[in-house]
Write a protein that holds these residues in place. Structure first.
Motif, PDB file in Angstrom:
ATOM      1  N   SER A 164       9.433  21.310  48.410  1.00 31.11           N
ATOM      2  CA  SER A 164       8.871  22.397  49.224  1.00 31.11           C
ATOM      3  C   SER A 164       9.922  22.991  50.140  1.00 31.11           C
ATOM      4  O   SER A 164      10.006  24.215  50.304  1.00 31.11           O
ATOM      5  CB  SER A 164       7.698  21.890  50.055  1.00 31.11           C
ATOM      6  N   LEU A 165      10.743  22.140  50.751  1.00 31.45           N
ATOM      7  CA  LEU A 165      11.817  22.645  51.616  1.00 31.45           C
ATOM      8  C   LEU A 165      12.813  23.498  50.839  1.00 31.45           C
ATOM      9  O   LEU A 165      13.236  24.563  51.295  1.00 31.45           O
ATOM     10  CB  LEU A 165      12.547  21.483  52.286  1.00 31.45           C
ATOM     11  N   LEU A 166      13.170  23.056  49.655  1.00 29.27           N
ATOM     12  CA  LEU A 166      14.100  23.826  48.827  1.00 29.27           C
ATOM     13  C   LEU A 166      13.512  25.182  48.455  1.00 29.27           C
ATOM     14  O   LEU A 166      14.205  26.202  48.458  1.00 29.27           O
ATOM     15  CB  LEU A 166      14.470  23.038  47.574  1.00 29.27           C
ATOM     16  N   ILE A 167      12.244  25.207  48.126  1.00 26.95           N
ATOM     17  CA  ILE A 167      11.589  26.470  47.785  1.00 26.95           C
ATOM     18  C   ILE A 167      11.566  27.398  48.993  1.00 26.95           C
ATOM     19  O   ILE A 167      11.813  28.604  48.863  1.00 26.95           O
ATOM     20  CB  ILE A 167      10.168  26.212  47.236  1.00 26.95           C
ATOM     21  N   LEU A 168      11.301  26.866  50.169  1.00 26.72           N
ATOM     22  CA  LEU A 168      11.290  27.691  51.378  1.00 26.72           C
ATOM     23  C   LEU A 168      12.657  28.292  51.677  1.00 26.72           C
ATOM     24  O   LEU A 168      12.763  29.377  52.240  1.00 26.72           O
ATOM     25  CB  LEU A 168      10.815  26.866  52.584  1.00 26.72           C
ATOM     26  N   ILE A 169      13.700  27.610  51.289  1.00 29.68           N
ATOM     27  CA  ILE A 169      15.056  28.119  51.515  1.00 29.68           C
ATOM     28  C   ILE A 169      15.428  29.152  50.457  1.00 29.68           C
ATOM     29  O   ILE A 169      16.027  30.183  50.751  1.00 29.68           O
ATOM     30  CB  ILE A 169      16.065  26.957  51.512  1.00 29.68           C
ATOM     31  N   ILE A 170      15.069  28.906  49.213  1.00 36.86           N
ATOM     32  CA  ILE A 170      15.525  29.738  48.096  1.00 36.86           C
ATOM     33  C   ILE A 170      14.759  31.050  47.987  1.00 36.86           C
ATOM     34  O   ILE A 170      15.357  32.099  47.750  1.00 36.86           O
ATOM     35  CB  ILE A 170      15.434  28.944  46.780  1.00 36.86           C
ATOM     36  N   VAL A 171      13.464  31.045  48.147  1.00 33.25           N
ATOM     37  CA  VAL A 171      12.645  32.236  47.884  1.00 33.25           C
ATOM     38  C   VAL A 171      13.046  33.433  48.757  1.00 33.25           C
ATOM     39  O   VAL A 171      13.209  34.536  48.234  1.00 33.25           O
ATOM     40  CB  VAL A 171      11.143  31.898  48.006  1.00 33.25           C
ATOM     41  N   PRO A 172      13.240  33.301  50.068  1.00 38.84           N
ATOM     42  CA  PRO A 172      13.653  34.475  50.845  1.00 38.84           C
ATOM     43  C   PRO A 172      15.006  35.033  50.403  1.00 38.84           C
ATOM     44  O   PRO A 172      15.216  36.246  50.424  1.00 38.84           O
ATOM     45  CB  PRO A 172      13.734  33.945  52.281  1.00 38.84           C
ATOM     46  N   ASN A 173      15.913  34.174  49.979  1.00 39.77           N
ATOM     47  CA  ASN A 173      17.221  34.643  49.516  1.00 39.77           C
ATOM     48  C   ASN A 173      17.105  35.442  48.227  1.00 39.77           C
ATOM     49  O   ASN A 173      17.881  36.370  48.002  1.00 39.77           O
ATOM     50  CB  ASN A 173      18.175  33.463  49.320  1.00 39.77           C
ATOM     51  N   LEU A 174      16.160  35.096  47.381  1.00 44.44           N
ATOM     52  CA  LEU A 174      15.979  35.852  46.136  1.00 44.44           C
ATOM     53  C   LEU A 174      15.553  37.283  46.422  1.00 44.44           C
ATOM     54  O   LEU A 174      15.996  38.212  45.752  1.00 44.44           O
ATOM     55  CB  LEU A 174      14.954  35.158  45.244  1.00 44.44           C
ATOM     56  N   GLY A 175      14.692  37.467  47.421  1.00 48.16           N
ATOM     57  CA  GLY A 175      14.262  38.817  47.785  1.00 48.16           C
ATOM     58  C   GLY A 175      15.416  39.660  48.283  1.00 48.16           C
ATOM     59  O   GLY A 175      15.552  40.839  47.938  1.00 48.16           O
ATOM     60  N   ALA A 176      16.278  39.071  49.092  1.00 45.84           N
ATOM     61  CA  ALA A 176      17.438  39.798  49.611  1.00 45.84           C
ATOM     62  C   ALA A 176      18.403  40.157  48.483  1.00 45.84           C
ATOM     63  O   ALA A 176      18.959  41.263  48.458  1.00 45.84           O
ATOM     64  CB  ALA A 176      18.145  38.956  50.665  1.00 45.84           C
ATOM     65  N   GLN A 177      18.593  39.247  47.549  1.00 49.53           N
ATOM     66  CA  GLN A 177      19.481  39.512  46.420  1.00 49.53           C
ATOM     67  C   GLN A 177      18.937  40.627  45.536  1.00 49.53           C
ATOM     68  O   GLN A 177      19.690  41.453  45.025  1.00 49.53           O
ATOM     69  CB  GLN A 177      19.693  38.240  45.596  1.00 49.53           C
ATOM     70  N   ARG A 178      17.626  40.657  45.373  1.00 49.71           N
ATOM     71  CA  ARG A 178      17.011  41.707  44.556  1.00 49.71           C
ATOM     72  C   ARG A 178      17.216  43.077  45.193  1.00 49.71           C
ATOM     73  O   ARG A 178      17.536  44.062  44.516  1.00 49.71           O
ATOM     74  CB  ARG A 178      15.538  41.420  44.363  1.00 49.71           C
ATOM     75  N   HIS A 222      19.611  43.963  47.219  1.00 48.74           N
ATOM     76  CA  HIS A 222      21.027  44.308  47.103  1.00 48.74           C
ATOM     77  C   HIS A 222      21.351  44.799  45.694  1.00 48.74           C
ATOM     78  O   HIS A 222      22.059  45.802  45.524  1.00 48.74           O
ATOM     79  CB  HIS A 222      21.892  43.101  47.457  1.00 48.74           C
ATOM     80  N   ALA A 223      20.833  44.119  44.688  1.00 48.33           N
ATOM     81  CA  ALA A 223      21.083  44.521  43.300  1.00 48.33           C
ATOM     82  C   ALA A 223      20.500  45.903  43.020  1.00 48.33           C
ATOM     83  O   ALA A 223      21.120  46.718  42.323  1.00 48.33           O
ATOM     84  CB  ALA A 223      20.490  43.494  42.341  1.00 48.33           C
ATOM     85  N   THR A 224      19.333  46.187  43.578  1.00 50.15           N
ATOM     86  CA  THR A 224      18.715  47.498  43.391  1.00 50.15           C
ATOM     87  C   THR A 224      19.557  48.592  44.017  1.00 50.15           C
ATOM     88  O   THR A 224      19.769  49.649  43.418  1.00 50.15           O
ATOM     89  CB  THR A 224      17.296  47.510  43.987  1.00 50.15           C
ATOM     90  N   SER A 225      20.069  48.357  45.219  1.00 47.72           N
ATOM     91  CA  SER A 225      20.866  49.384  45.885  1.00 47.72           C
ATOM     92  C   SER A 225      22.194  49.604  45.158  1.00 47.72           C
ATOM     93  O   SER A 225      22.667  50.735  45.055  1.00 47.72           O
ATOM     94  CB  SER A 225      21.102  49.027  47.348  1.00 47.72           C
ATOM     95  N   VAL A 226      22.797  48.538  44.649  1.00 48.10           N
ATOM     96  CA  VAL A 226      24.050  48.679  43.891  1.00 48.10           C
ATOM     97  C   VAL A 226      23.788  49.450  42.600  1.00 48.10           C
ATOM     98  O   VAL A 226      24.576  50.335  42.225  1.00 48.10           O
ATOM     99  CB  VAL A 226      24.672  47.291  43.595  1.00 48.10           C
ATOM    100  N   ASN A 227      22.683  49.159  41.930  1.00 52.04           N
ATOM    101  CA  ASN A 227      22.325  49.863  40.701  1.00 52.04           C
ATOM    102  C   ASN A 227      22.084  51.345  40.987  1.00 52.04           C
ATOM    103  O   ASN A 227      22.528  52.216  40.239  1.00 52.04           O
ATOM    104  CB  ASN A 227      21.077  49.225  40.082  1.00 52.04           C
TER     105      ASN A 227
END
Length: 105
Positions: free
Chosen positions: A26-40, A42-47
């Motif tokens: 659960s702790l790992l999921i709480l750390i990873i999920v917000p970072n995925l949104g930020a990466q998405r 960033h990828a959209t703006s670069v595209n």
């Protein structure tokens, strides 16, 4: 008596061990999920930036070939400067032409 004790030893995980594992996951999921949104984002703006640059290059080629400035992305599609897929993608990204410049609205 020792033989009976050995037989009673159960294989598997205890409830405490399972709870600890679930807590760590659960702790790992709480750390990873917000970072995925930020990466998405960033990828959209670069595209989007890459698409604007590509459209702008095609506008310049169109101008060099015809001497006119296109007013619409469909003109670039008709002249085979852009594909229909690229025009649809630009529409989804709200990219238009204004005064010969590709802009995001």
């Amino acid at each position: 008596m020792l033989k009976k004790l050995k037989k009673r030893v159960a294989k598997g995980f205890t409830l405490v061990e399972m709870t600890i594992v679930l807590f760590i996951i659960s702790l790992l999921i709480l750390i990873i999920v917000p970072n995925l949104g930020a990466q998405r984002k960033h990828a959209t703006s670069v595209n989007q930036e890459a698409l604007v640059n590509m459209i702008q290059n095609q506008v310049e080629l169109y101008h060099d070939d015809t001497g006119d400035v296109p007013t619409d992305l469909s003109q670039l599609e008709k002249g085979d400067y852009l594909t229909a897929k690229q025009v649809r993608q630009a529409s989804r990204e709200n990219i238009t032409l204004q005064n010969g410049q590709a802009v995001v609205q």
